[in-house]
Design an enzyme around this catalytic site. Structure first.
Site, PDB file in Angstrom:
ATOM      1  CG  HIS A 431      -1.729   1.276   1.351  1.00  0.00           C
ATOM      2  ND1 HIS A 431      -2.979   1.439   0.799  1.00  0.00           N
ATOM      3  CD2 HIS A 431      -1.414   2.464   1.935  1.00  0.00           C
ATOM      4  CE1 HIS A 431      -3.406   2.668   1.047  1.00  0.00           C
ATOM      5  NE2 HIS A 431      -2.479   3.317   1.739  1.00  0.00           N
ATOM      6  CD  GLU A 432       1.479   3.581   3.767  1.00  0.00           C
ATOM      7  OE1 GLU A 432       1.585   4.604   3.075  1.00  0.00           O
ATOM      8  OE2 GLU A 432       0.514   3.384   4.541  1.00  0.00           O
ATOM      9  CG  HIS A 435       0.605   6.332  -0.783  1.00  0.00           C
ATOM     10  ND1 HIS A 435      -0.505   6.998  -1.258  1.00  0.00           N
ATOM     11  CD2 HIS A 435       0.180   5.689   0.347  1.00  0.00           C
ATOM     12  CE1 HIS A 435      -1.547   6.765  -0.448  1.00  0.00           C
ATOM     13  NE2 HIS A 435      -1.160   5.966   0.518  1.00  0.00           N
ATOM     14  CD  GLU A 459      -4.617   6.758   1.022  1.00  0.00           C
ATOM     15  OE1 GLU A 459      -4.087   5.649   1.245  1.00  0.00           O
ATOM     16  OE2 GLU A 459      -4.114   7.839   1.388  1.00  0.00           O
ATOM     17  CG  HIS A 563      -7.262   8.113   9.303  1.00  0.00           C
ATOM     18  ND1 HIS A 563      -6.977   6.863   9.815  1.00  0.00           N
ATOM     19  CD2 HIS A 563      -6.476   8.258   8.218  1.00  0.00           C
ATOM     20  CE1 HIS A 563      -6.074   6.276   9.058  1.00  0.00           C
ATOM     21  NE2 HIS A 563      -5.752   7.088   8.082  1.00  0.00           N
TER      22      HIS A 563
END
Ligand SMILES: [Zn+2]
Length: 667
Positions: A431-432, A435, A459, A563
């Site tokens: 996932h990261e 980015h 995302e 968040h």
């Protein structure tokens, strides 16, 4: 009739094209792949952080950057006429140069704070926000004046750039800037440093990451889980509450001063998906489309939990939030073992395999990088390897929420992950790194276009690749499982695993912002219903309830989520969880696969990768619907891509819930 025929023809052409394209470009070769894997291992063995040369002087110098900006600000190009496009272009160049430097400085200071939470680092951020705010106050009214003319310009760049710039916020007084910055750091500190102590021993206390998070995933004892859940929600949420409320009041004030109705309107404008009403109706509709599938999953999971924890809760009502394998009950796959359709053919345990193969944390990063490079995306840079934070440092407080940063300066991209060698983190790494791939892909765009087509896109990138990476097909390539292992039952278990991660997340993500939209619109009474409203929504939209009685005046359970304490919008994750299935389906189709989508793996397919890269390289230079179209042919969010993926599971659940007599629904 005519229209229908036309559609069929287009469809046929498309299918035909996919077929040809798939044949033209070789997919992957097992031998190549094994060599590649060998290389990873070798590279890893010789990989040494200290030898990874980077020039220590090649970095952002905060004081010097501020000085350069001071000079540039004084030399603003003269403006005689706000309708003159030449003037507008020159001004934009001037503006970009300065704001790029401020961006670079802000990112460095934020990085310093998050990877070393100290008073000093907090003050540096606060000080910098005071240094840069006069520039914002000077430039925003000008951007707005230009926009009055440029919104009619035929030059798309001018139109888009000024349109976006004029949406920014400024705070008119330094006191508010200081206050906001202070509260924001305090919130972040409370979240990152809260500890939960043993009931009978307050000398033994635990952090959220990794201890409490892990506990919620692996512990099965109802009461021990309750201790973890309540400890965290009381310890963190209750302390976030008195900071969060004044914080959003300040933001509310600032958005109003900038001409917005409220913070909700400001947040929604970021997606470029229409006004509040339009945006919310799109999201509502998607949730509704998904609901029949979600209710079946919920019914099955609740049925199983009722057998495991008899007489603990009403088997026709909502599920208590603490027994779903996650602190926030936002994803439930950690308890897959208890919810497996066919327990006799369990899925490969990736965590155990990583251990058996003696893969370390750095291997995991190389495995992920290797997937991206196999489809012609980018290798990580040397700065990535030497400046990222890959594990939790033992000697200081850090913010362990996984993240990726575009430092915006000379190939400096980083991730911050308190990695553990397990399946969940293998996914997080993808996932990261997604980015970072996006950052690198649009690095050639002008500064103002270096961003995701919308924040949902950002995302979705790594998640899409992560889905291929843990697919049974790919695990065979990784030599994690044998081909014979894959049966119809195994596939159903895999689909369930994915649903517990991806589908159950949707109602959660929905509520995260549904709640805040209402809060920002002052529709929630702070004394009477601040916490109750949260649970009202979670029950209504997800069938999840608090495991113990909560106190409306003290508790603030939403604040126990990162968040919310950091005021990060969340609808982007909702959107991302729809988009990633659209990306996924589109790339499978490009490879010629239209059925059994869960068995698709694009590893090694450079042609498909190129198409993906093309979309990423656009950054946000075009409206997101156009960007989406380049890869998928779609121009809007399509829940059907999710439903297509899970169709076999949905069928199975309907039959199975009926056969087992598990009720479906909770109201
Ligand atoms: Zn992310």
């Amino acid at each position: 009739m005519k229209i229908n025929n036309a559609i069929y023809i287009v469809l046929l052409i498309h299918l035909f094209q996919y077929d040809i394209l798939a044949r033209q470009y070789p997919k992957y070769d097992q031998q190549d792949f094994e060599n590649e894997l060998d290389n990873i291992r070798k590279r890893f063995e010789t990989f040494d952080l200290d030898n990874n040369e980077i020039d220590p002087n090649d970095r952002v110098d905060v004081d010097r950057w501020n000085q350069l900006n001071d000079n540039d600000i004084k030399n603003m190009p003269p403006i005689n006429d706000y309708s003159n496009e030449k003037t507008a272009r020159r001004w934009l160049q001037w503006f970009s140069r300065i704001s790029q430097r401020y961006y670079q400085v802000d990112t460095v200071l934020e990085w310093n704070y998050e990877t070393n939470i100290t008073e000093e680092n907090e003050q540096a951020i606060s000080k910098q926000s005071l240094i840069s705010s006069p520039f914002d106050r000077l430039s925003l009214p000008m951007a707005k004046r230009f926009n009055e003319h440029m919104k009619y310009s035929r030059d798309e760049d001018l139109k888009v750039s000024f349109g976006r710039l004029s949406k920014n916020l400024i705070s008119p007084n330094d006191e508010d800037v200081k206050q906001t910055s202070k509260l924001s750091s305090d919130l972040s500190r409370v979240y990152s440093t809260t500890k939960v102590c043993e009931l009978n021993n307050d000398e033994i206390c635990y952090n959220l990451s990794p201890y409490l998070e892990r506990l919620m995933q692996v512990e099965k004892d109802y009461d021990r889980l309750l201790w973890g859940w309540q400890g965290w929600h009381d310890g963190c949420g209750n302390n976030i509450r008195p900071l969060y409320l004044p914080y959003i009041d300040l933001l509310d004030k600032s958005t109003k001063e900038n001409g917005y109705k409220d913070l909700t309107e400001y947040w929604i404008s970021d997606y470029e998906m229409g006004n509040d009403t339009v945006f919310e109706s799109i999201i509502d509709q998607i949730l509704q489309d998904i609901m029949p599938l979600y209710e079946q999953i919920h019914g099955f999971v609740r049925g199983r939990l009722c057998e495991i924890y008899p007489n603990r809760f009403d088997c026709n009502g909502p599920i208590p939030a603490h027994i779903l394998g996650n602190m926030w009950a936002q994803q439930w796959h950690e308890r897959l073992d208890d919810f497996m359709p066919y327990p006799e053919t369990p899925l490969a345990n990736i965590t155990r395999i990583l251990e058996e193969k003696k893969y370390t944390i750095k291997h995991m990063y190389r495995i992920s990088e290797n997937f991206f490079t196999s489809i012609n995306l980018y290798s990580m840079t040397s700065k990535f390897w030497s400046l990222s934070m890959f594990t939790k440092p033992p000697d200081r407080d850090v913010d362990c929420q996984p993240s990726a940063s575009d430092m915006g300066y000379h190939n400096d991209y980083r991730v911050k992950i308190c990695t553990i060698a397990d399946e969940d983190y293998l996914y997080t790494i993808h996932h990261e790194m997604g980015h970072v791939e996006y950052y690198m892909s649009y690095a050639k765009q002008p500064f103002l276009y270096r961003d995701g087509a919308n924040s949902g896109f950002h995302e979705a990138i790594g998640d899409t690749i992560g889905m291929y990476a843990i697919s049974p097909t790919h695990l065979i390539k990784l030599d994690f499982i044998d081909e014979e292992t894959i049966t119809r039952h195994y596939e159903m278990n895999f689909l369930m695993r994915m649903a517990l991660q991806k589908v159950v997340f949707l109602p959660y993500a929905y509520v995260m912002d549904k709640y805040r939209f209402a809060l920002f619109r002052h529709q929630i009474n702070h004394d009477e219903e601040l916490n109750a409203k949260w649970w009202e929504f979670r029950i209504r939209y997800g069938g999840i309830m608090p495991p113990v009685e909560r106190n409306n005046r003290v508790n603030f359970d939403p604040g126990a989520k990162y968040h919310i304490s950091t005021n990060t919008p969340y609808a982007r994750y909702f959107i991302a969880h729809i988009l990633q299935f659209q990306f996924y389906r589109a790339m499978c189709r490009l490879q010629g696969q239209t059925k059994r989508l869960h068995m698709c793996d694009i590893y090694g397919n450079k042609y498909v990768g190129e198409r993906f890269k093309e979309m990423l390289a656009m950054g946000n230079s075009k409206p997101w619907s156009k960007v989406l179209k380049t890869l998928t042919g779609d121009t809007k969010l399509e829940s059907q891509a999710v439903l297509d993926f899970f169709q076999p599971l949905h069928q199975w659940l309907k039959m199975e819930n009926l056969a087992r007599g598990y009720p479906v629904g909770w109201m």
